[in-house]
Design an enzyme around this catalytic site. Structure first.
Site, mmCIF file in Angstrom:
data_model
loop_
_atom_site.group_PDB
_atom_site.id
_atom_site.type_symbol
_atom_site.label_atom_id
_atom_site.label_comp_id
_atom_site.label_asym_id
_atom_site.label_seq_id
_atom_site.Cartn_x
_atom_site.Cartn_y
_atom_site.Cartn_z
ATOM 1 N N GLU A 268 84.170 31.421 67.049
ATOM 2 C CA GLU A 268 83.280 30.685 67.950
ATOM 3 C C GLU A 268 83.945 29.388 68.395
ATOM 4 O O GLU A 268 83.920 29.022 69.562
ATOM 5 C CB GLU A 268 81.972 30.378 67.222
ATOM 6 C CG GLU A 268 80.988 29.577 68.040
ATOM 7 C CD GLU A 268 79.636 29.468 67.347
ATOM 8 O OE1 GLU A 268 78.673 30.008 67.872
ATOM 9 O OE2 GLU A 268 79.552 28.843 66.276
ATOM 10 N N GLN B 1 74.416 36.853 68.850
ATOM 11 C CA GLN B 1 74.716 36.335 67.505
ATOM 12 C C GLN B 1 73.448 35.713 66.924
ATOM 13 O O GLN B 1 72.979 34.680 67.415
ATOM 14 C CB GLN B 1 75.815 35.283 67.653
ATOM 15 C CG GLN B 1 76.218 34.590 66.398
ATOM 16 C CD GLN B 1 77.104 33.388 66.701
ATOM 17 O OE1 GLN B 1 77.440 33.105 67.853
ATOM 18 N NE2 GLN B 1 77.472 32.654 65.677
HETATM 19 C C1 LIG Z 1 73.570 26.294 74.444
HETATM 20 C C2 LIG Z 1 73.395 26.734 73.030
HETATM 21 C C3 LIG Z 1 73.574 28.060 72.698
HETATM 22 C C4 LIG Z 1 73.397 28.491 71.379
HETATM 23 N N1 LIG Z 1 73.565 29.821 71.099
HETATM 24 C C5 LIG Z 1 73.361 30.251 69.833
HETATM 25 C C6 LIG Z 1 73.457 31.646 69.535
HETATM 26 O O1 LIG Z 1 73.741 32.488 70.405
HETATM 27 N N2 LIG Z 1 73.232 32.065 68.268
HETATM 28 C C7 LIG Z 1 72.918 31.175 67.274
HETATM 29 O O2 LIG Z 1 72.741 31.618 66.141
HETATM 30 N N3 LIG Z 1 72.792 29.840 67.532
HETATM 31 C C8 LIG Z 1 72.999 29.368 68.784
HETATM 32 N N4 LIG Z 1 72.875 28.030 69.067
HETATM 33 C C9 LIG Z 1 72.425 27.134 68.014
HETATM 34 C C10 LIG Z 1 73.486 26.184 67.496
HETATM 35 O O3 LIG Z 1 74.400 26.871 66.680
HETATM 36 C C11 LIG Z 1 72.755 25.080 66.717
HETATM 37 O O4 LIG Z 1 71.930 24.389 67.650
HETATM 38 C C12 LIG Z 1 73.723 24.117 66.092
HETATM 39 O O5 LIG Z 1 74.429 24.734 65.051
HETATM 40 C C13 LIG Z 1 72.990 22.868 65.536
HETATM 41 O O6 LIG Z 1 71.931 23.248 64.718
HETATM 42 P P1 LIG Z 1 70.450 22.668 64.936
HETATM 43 O O7 LIG Z 1 70.099 22.804 66.377
HETATM 44 O O8 LIG Z 1 69.568 23.301 63.928
HETATM 45 O O9 LIG Z 1 70.563 21.112 64.628
HETATM 46 P P2 LIG Z 1 70.603 20.437 63.188
HETATM 47 O O10 LIG Z 1 71.620 21.106 62.340
HETATM 48 O O11 LIG Z 1 69.206 20.337 62.651
HETATM 49 O O12 LIG Z 1 71.134 19.003 63.530
HETATM 50 C C14 LIG Z 1 70.293 17.935 63.982
HETATM 51 C C15 LIG Z 1 71.132 16.652 64.046
HETATM 52 O O13 LIG Z 1 71.603 16.309 62.718
HETATM 53 C C16 LIG Z 1 73.002 16.175 62.696
HETATM 54 N N5 LIG Z 1 73.549 16.634 61.414
HETATM 55 C C17 LIG Z 1 73.282 17.807 60.786
HETATM 56 N N6 LIG Z 1 74.003 17.912 59.651
HETATM 57 C C18 LIG Z 1 74.764 16.782 59.557
HETATM 58 C C19 LIG Z 1 75.719 16.280 58.604
HETATM 59 N N7 LIG Z 1 76.047 16.972 57.510
HETATM 60 N N8 LIG Z 1 76.290 15.088 58.870
HETATM 61 C C20 LIG Z 1 75.973 14.367 59.965
HETATM 62 N N9 LIG Z 1 75.047 14.776 60.891
HETATM 63 C C21 LIG Z 1 74.471 15.954 60.690
HETATM 64 C C22 LIG Z 1 73.494 17.063 63.839
HETATM 65 O O14 LIG Z 1 74.770 16.686 64.280
HETATM 66 C C23 LIG Z 1 72.405 16.841 64.888
HETATM 67 O O15 LIG Z 1 72.659 15.666 65.601
HETATM 68 C C24 LIG Z 1 73.044 27.561 70.366
HETATM 69 C C25 LIG Z 1 72.874 26.204 70.700
HETATM 70 C C26 LIG Z 1 73.040 25.791 72.009
HETATM 71 C C27 LIG Z 1 72.840 24.338 72.331
#
Ligand SMILES: Cc1cc2nc3c(=O)[nH]c(=O)nc-3n(C[C@H](O)[C@H](O)[C@H](O)COP(=O)(O)OP(=O)(O)OC[C@H]3O[C@@H](n4cnc5c(N)ncnc54)[C@H](O)[C@@H]3O)c2cc1C
Length: 415
Positions: free
Chosen positions: A253, A135
């Site tokens: 998901e 994905q």
């Molecule tokens: C083990 C693992 C597998 C994964 N596999 C996939 C995959 O196969 N494909 C894929 O596309 N993605 C994958 N991901 C990515 C995952 O979807 C993202 O890490 C997740 O959506 C969070 O996005 P980010 O890491 O950019 O953090 P960010 O969105 O930048 O968040 C950073 C911090 O800000 C906080 N935050 C953000 N927005 C808000 C809000 N509106 N209000 C309050 N707090 C907020 C968050 O909670 C977090 O603490 C995976 C992640 C992990 C850990």
């Protein structure tokens, strides 16, 4: 609520149990049992090959992707039969990790948005594990705010040309295909200019780079796209309708990741029964007992919440946004329990070798994996927003860029 099997469910369970007993890869059982949380240890055997072999055997006998229609390689079973299957598959379910994204998220997306020809070609091979999917959603600057993504798709004749970068793509290095969300129109509001595709991960211009994790594994990757061409026939949904298509993926998901997450509580109970502490064992210590009581209450709450979801499923209802509660509570609980169990072990808590560490180092494995649980499939904060807005009906989170064309949102980055 009555949680015991009906007569039909009990008969189904007996059938499942007999088939698994006759067909499961028993040579892997001790290794799978000893696998730390979030890891799949198969001794000296090739994990990916063994996982594919087990998936193929299940598919041949009609035990893959039970709730899917038969023409897609499923069994046309009920959701509750699927739950029974999962309970009986037990430790062998740890071999399914490589297929969760394809089966839990990509296939439902194909079912809702692909052409009949593509459905018939691709979905049965996802069921049998012959082809593995990933994905391609998250990017360095768009995870929770997925609609802020920047990977571009530009039309060129009958093809689309893709340029950009994805990150955290689980299993990309083993995948044959992926579903990909892109920006096709930066001049409209961010949710409106998106379009979804699927593509072969072997396409020229796709560069997959594994990311090394704290637990030593490389489950996920960075994926770069440089002038990658995708035929228009591999578009999923209408141009500009990618957000709606991606919601199908994201809803699935939450169901695939959110249901039945371990908490570590049964493991902790086992540990404290035997672990020496002071003059007795840890379970006799009043401070330990107070913590156990708190976690017992939470574990009971989770069990009943999950039983409520199962009851809804068995009545043919679809669980709503309240399904977000399970992952939020269980992920936090597992992290707290892992820290507590490691502290109880004193200096021994620093050991990570399962052959010498207390509890086969399972708490150490949990501690290293639990932050990922609190991020994947929606972070704690995002789940809290969902529960606040869609379960409790509280006012919406502030969305400062709502309705603004994507290329006019101040970002400091050039587009
Ligand atoms: C083990 C693992 C597998 C994964 N596999 C996939 C995959 O196969 N494909 C894929 O596309 N993605 C994958 N991901 C990515 C995952 O979807 C993202 O890490 C997740 O959506 C969070 O996005 P980010 O890491 O950019 O953090 P960010 O969105 O930048 O968040 C950073 C911090 O800000 C906080 N935050 C953000 N927005 C808000 C809000 N509106 N209000 C309050 N707090 C907020 C968050 O909670 C977090 O603490 C995976 C992640 C992990 C850990």
């Amino acid at each position: 609520m009555d949680f015991s099997d009906t007569r039909e469910e009990a008969a189904f369970r007996t059938e499942v149990r007999a088939w698994i007993d006759a067909n499961a890869p028993k040579h892997l059982k001790p290794y799978l049992e000893a696998s730390g949380f979030g890891t799949t240890n198969t001794g000296g055997y090739d994990t990916f090959a063994e996982a594919k072999a087990w998936q193929r055997r299940k598919a041949e006998a009609g035990w893959a992707c039970l709730v899917w229609p038969k023409e897609y390689g499923g069994r046309g079973a009920t959701p509750i039969q699927n739950v029974i299957w999962g309970q009986e598959e037990g430790v062998y379910g740890k071999l399914s990790g490589a297929f969760i994204i394809g089966q839990g998220m990509c296939a439902p997306t194909l079912m809702s948005a692909a052409s009949e020809t593509h459905k018939a070609r691709y979905i049965p091979k996802i069921a049998s594990g012959e082809e593995v999917w990933c994905q391609l959603f998250s990017e360095p600057a768009s995870g929770s705010d997925l609609a802020g993504l920047r990977t571009r798709a530009e039309k060129d004749g009958d093809d689309w040309v893709i340029n950009g970068q994805k990150i955290w793509t689980s299993g990309a290095q083993h995948s044959d295909y992926g579903i990909l969300i892109t920006r096709t129109d930066p001049t409209v509001a961010k949710h409106k200019g998106l379009t979804m595709f699927f593509l072969s991960m072997k396409s020229p211009g796709v560069d997959i780079r594994p990311i090394k994790q704290a637990n030593g594994q490389s489950e996920f990757n960075e994926v770069y796209f440089e002038n990658v061409r995708i035929p228009d026939s591999q578009r999923l949904g209408a141009v500009g309708d990618g957000w709606r298509v991606s919601l199908t993926t994201l809803m699935n998901e939450r169901m695939a990741i959110g249901g039945g997450i371990a908490t570590g509580f049964p493991d902790l109970m086992e540990l404290v029964e035997d672990l020496p502490l002071g003059d007795g064992t840890a379970v006799e210590n009043p401070v330990v007992r107070a913590r156990l009581a708190d976690w017992y209450v939470k574990a009971a709450g989770l069990k009943n919440t999950s039983a409520r979801l199962l009851t809804a499923l068995s009545k043919g209802q679809t669980p709503g946004p309240e399904a977000s509660i399970g992952k939020l509570v269980a992920g936090n609980m597992m992290q707290d329990i892992a820290k507590f169990a490691i502290d109880l072990q004193g200096l021994g808590g620093a050991l990570t070798d399962p052959t010498i560490a207390e509890g086969a180092a399972r708490f150490q494995a949990m501690l290293l994996r639990s932050p990922a649980v609190r991020i994947e499939g929606g972070t704690d904060q995002i789940l809290r927003n969902i529960i606040a807005e869609r379960v409790l009906g509280l006012p919406e989170d502030m969305r400062a860029d709502k309705g603004i064309p994507f290329n006019e949102i101040p970002s400091g980055a050039s587009r």
